[in-house]
Design a protein around this motif. Sequence first.
Motif, PDB file in Angstrom:
ATOM      1  N   SER A 191       0.834  -1.190   0.000  1.00  0.00           N
ATOM      2  CA  SER A 191       0.000   0.000   0.000  1.00  0.00           C
ATOM      3  C   SER A 191       0.872   1.244   0.000  1.00  0.00           C
ATOM      4  O   SER A 191       1.902   1.301   0.685  1.00  0.00           O
ATOM      5  N   TRP A 192       0.458   2.241  -0.761  1.00  0.00           N
ATOM      6  CA  TRP A 192       1.187   3.503  -0.792  1.00  0.00           C
ATOM      7  C   TRP A 192       0.916   4.246   0.517  1.00  0.00           C
ATOM      8  O   TRP A 192      -0.197   4.223   1.028  1.00  0.00           O
ATOM      9  N   PRO A 193       1.933   4.900   1.093  1.00  0.00           N
ATOM     10  CA  PRO A 193       1.714   5.593   2.381  1.00  0.00           C
ATOM     11  C   PRO A 193       0.696   6.712   2.258  1.00  0.00           C
ATOM     12  O   PRO A 193       0.578   7.374   1.217  1.00  0.00           O
ATOM     13  N   ILE A 194      -0.034   6.933   3.356  1.00  0.00           N
ATOM     14  CA  ILE A 194      -1.048   7.985   3.417  1.00  0.00           C
ATOM     15  C   ILE A 194      -0.713   8.943   4.552  1.00  0.00           C
ATOM     16  O   ILE A 194       0.022   8.593   5.488  1.00  0.00           O
ATOM     17  N   ASP A 195      -1.261  10.164   4.453  1.00  0.00           N
ATOM     18  CA  ASP A 195      -1.037  11.143   5.510  1.00  0.00           C
ATOM     19  C   ASP A 195      -2.067  10.942   6.622  1.00  0.00           C
ATOM     20  O   ASP A 195      -2.946  10.074   6.512  1.00  0.00           O
ATOM     21  N   PRO A 196      -1.978  11.686   7.722  1.00  0.00           N
ATOM     22  CA  PRO A 196      -2.926  11.494   8.835  1.00  0.00           C
ATOM     23  C   PRO A 196      -4.388  11.708   8.461  1.00  0.00           C
ATOM     24  O   PRO A 196      -5.278  11.237   9.181  1.00  0.00           O
ATOM     25  N   ASP A 197      -4.646  12.393   7.360  1.00  0.00           N
ATOM     26  CA  ASP A 197      -6.027  12.569   6.902  1.00  0.00           C
ATOM     27  C   ASP A 197      -6.470  11.444   5.971  1.00  0.00           C
ATOM     28  O   ASP A 197      -7.600  11.464   5.469  1.00  0.00           O
ATOM     29  N   GLY A 198      -5.583  10.481   5.726  1.00  0.00           N
ATOM     30  CA  GLY A 198      -5.933   9.357   4.868  1.00  0.00           C
ATOM     31  C   GLY A 198      -5.704   9.591   3.385  1.00  0.00           C
ATOM     32  O   GLY A 198      -6.133   8.789   2.555  1.00  0.00           O
ATOM     33  N   VAL A 199      -5.021  10.677   3.032  1.00  0.00           N
ATOM     34  CA  VAL A 199      -4.754  11.003   1.627  1.00  0.00           C
ATOM     35  C   VAL A 199      -3.377  10.452   1.238  1.00  0.00           C
ATOM     36  O   VAL A 199      -2.407  10.629   1.985  1.00  0.00           O
ATOM     37  N   PRO A 200      -3.266   9.771   0.087  1.00  0.00           N
ATOM     38  CA  PRO A 200      -1.948   9.254  -0.327  1.00  0.00           C
ATOM     39  C   PRO A 200      -0.905  10.366  -0.428  1.00  0.00           C
ATOM     40  O   PRO A 200      -1.200  11.475  -0.897  1.00  0.00           O
ATOM     41  N   LEU A 201       0.305  10.083   0.025  1.00  0.00           N
ATOM     42  CA  LEU A 201       1.383  11.048  -0.114  1.00  0.00           C
ATOM     43  C   LEU A 201       1.666  11.289  -1.592  1.00  0.00           C
ATOM     44  O   LEU A 201       1.382  10.452  -2.446  1.00  0.00           O
ATOM     45  N   TYR A 202       2.235  12.437  -1.886  1.00  0.00           N
ATOM     46  CA  TYR A 202       2.492  12.816  -3.264  1.00  0.00           C
ATOM     47  C   TYR A 202       3.356  11.763  -3.950  1.00  0.00           C
ATOM     48  O   TYR A 202       4.429  11.401  -3.467  1.00  0.00           O
ATOM     49  N   ALA A 203       2.899  11.301  -5.115  1.00  0.00           N
ATOM     50  CA  ALA A 203       3.584  10.231  -5.836  1.00  0.00           C
ATOM     51  C   ALA A 203       4.102  10.687  -7.191  1.00  0.00           C
ATOM     52  O   ALA A 203       4.553   9.870  -7.993  1.00  0.00           O
ATOM     53  N   GLY A 204       4.030  11.989  -7.451  1.00  0.00           N
ATOM     54  CA  GLY A 204       4.416  12.498  -8.763  1.00  0.00           C
ATOM     55  C   GLY A 204       5.898  12.755  -8.903  1.00  0.00           C
ATOM     56  O   GLY A 204       6.708  12.400  -8.047  1.00  0.00           O
ATOM     57  N   THR A 205       6.246  13.417  -9.995  1.00  0.00           N
ATOM     58  CA  THR A 205       7.651  13.629 -10.344  1.00  0.00           C
ATOM     59  C   THR A 205       8.066  15.096 -10.288  1.00  0.00           C
ATOM     60  O   THR A 205       9.145  15.447 -10.761  1.00  0.00           O
ATOM     61  N   GLY A 206       7.243  15.944  -9.707  1.00  0.00           N
ATOM     62  CA  GLY A 206       7.539  17.369  -9.695  1.00  0.00           C
ATOM     63  C   GLY A 206       8.856  17.714  -9.040  1.00  0.00           C
ATOM     64  O   GLY A 206       9.569  18.623  -9.488  1.00  0.00           O
ATOM     65  N   ALA A 207       9.220  17.009  -7.979  1.00  0.00           N
ATOM     66  CA  ALA A 207      10.440  17.335  -7.243  1.00  0.00           C
ATOM     67  C   ALA A 207      11.690  17.138  -8.087  1.00  0.00           C
ATOM     68  O   ALA A 207      12.731  17.749  -7.814  1.00  0.00           O
ATOM     69  N   ALA A 208      11.607  16.281  -9.111  1.00  0.00           N
ATOM     70  CA  ALA A 208      12.772  15.988  -9.948  1.00  0.00           C
ATOM     71  C   ALA A 208      12.870  16.908 -11.159  1.00  0.00           C
ATOM     72  O   ALA A 208      13.855  16.847 -11.907  1.00  0.00           O
ATOM     73  N   MET A 209      11.891  17.784 -11.378  1.00  0.00           N
ATOM     74  CA  MET A 209      11.919  18.669 -12.536  1.00  0.00           C
ATOM     75  C   MET A 209      13.009  19.720 -12.388  1.00  0.00           C
ATOM     76  O   MET A 209      13.303  20.185 -11.281  1.00  0.00           O
ATOM     77  N   THR A 210      13.603  20.107 -13.506  1.00  0.00           N
ATOM     78  CA  THR A 210      14.587  21.184 -13.487  1.00  0.00           C
ATOM     79  C   THR A 210      13.858  22.524 -13.406  1.00  0.00           C
ATOM     80  O   THR A 210      12.647  22.609 -13.632  1.00  0.00           O
ATOM     81  N   ALA A 211      14.615  23.567 -13.090  1.00  0.00           N
ATOM     82  CA  ALA A 211      14.013  24.901 -13.024  1.00  0.00           C
ATOM     83  C   ALA A 211      13.430  25.294 -14.373  1.00  0.00           C
ATOM     84  O   ALA A 211      12.363  25.915 -14.450  1.00  0.00           O
ATOM     85  N   ALA A 212      14.124  24.923 -15.459  1.00  0.00           N
ATOM     86  CA  ALA A 212      13.625  25.256 -16.791  1.00  0.00           C
ATOM     87  C   ALA A 212      12.309  24.541 -17.069  1.00  0.00           C
ATOM     88  O   ALA A 212      11.377  25.131 -17.644  1.00  0.00           O
ATOM     89  N   GLU A 213      12.218  23.264 -16.664  1.00  0.00           N
ATOM     90  CA  GLU A 213      10.976  22.509 -16.870  1.00  0.00           C
ATOM     91  C   GLU A 213       9.840  23.101 -16.042  1.00  0.00           C
ATOM     92  O   GLU A 213       8.700  23.200 -16.507  1.00  0.00           O
ATOM     93  N   ARG A 214      10.151  23.490 -14.821  1.00  0.00           N
ATOM     94  CA  ARG A 214       9.140  24.109 -13.970  1.00  0.00           C
ATOM     95  C   ARG A 214       8.644  25.408 -14.588  1.00  0.00           C
ATOM     96  O   ARG A 214       7.435  25.645 -14.690  1.00  0.00           O
TER      97      ARG A 214
END
Length: 307
Positions: free
Chosen positions: A130-153
């Motif tokens: 199971s994917w981890p969830i936060d205390p409100d029961g919502v899945p933690l962020y699973a996307g790729t935004g953190a790996a984007m370069t400044a130019a891509e952002r």
Amino acid sequence: MALVHPPISRSDPAVLRFAPSPNGALHLGHALSALENAAMATRLGGRLLLRIEDIDRTRCRPEFERAMLADLAWLGIGFEMPPRRQSEHLDTYRQALGQLDALGLIYASFESRGELKALVAEREAATGRSWPIDPDGVPLYAGTGAAMTAAERNEGVASGRPFALRLRMAEAISRLGRPLTWTEVDETGARLRSVAADPACWGDVVLARKDVPTSYHLSVVVDDALQDVSHIVRGQDLFEATAVHRLLQELLGLAEPLYRHHRLILGADGRKLSKSEAATGLAALRAGGASPADIGRLVGIDPRTDI
């Protein structure tokens, strides 16, 4: 200009606040929170502020605000006026967000809710866990935004696509470099215990979106600091969120208040009351002949003796 704020002196008069959102009718749960704040302000000889948390312009409406103010006046709670409306201070929240961005702690994510749901399902299928969830029961962020370069952002933002601005949680915690806690107090304001804060359990929380330059987490800590709030009295449902708030306070150089998380008023199904439950709405109860004293008895606080 930074939002750095001097620590709250415990010798200063206490400052409390009640901060509802005008997105529906107030109910018994709101009455309990408002009365809890009023009671503690009275006991401590402090000030009681009213804040209108109206950053969600799609759900917050003037008619709800008018009804909310009428309900609070009927309850007999005296707030310092005028209230602070969050919608009038968006530039202040942008400033706080800019401070975090300057520290390299903000990134943009462009996935829709549906896309994130699909990503979680893919990862669960791939790992068998199971994917981890936060205390409100919502899945933690699973996307790729953190790996984007400044130019891509920048390209994504310039394209007009919807986006969320998220906190790099691991980097934020690492930057702080020490354990976080908060102080929980009782109804008299006396210290109960120190609580260990675990903001990591929330993952990379959203701090703003394309259409709104803030979120509940960001605006509430900024407002509390700028209004010199010394005691935050709110429901138990926000207990775990305090970890995120303490982290943001430290990162932004904001004062640390004391906290009290009171019991909740539950519906017949055992869940927290919703604004859609008309039977528990203050306006409906008042129309049915209830008095402010009746409301106090229903929530377990007598306005005549506790305020």
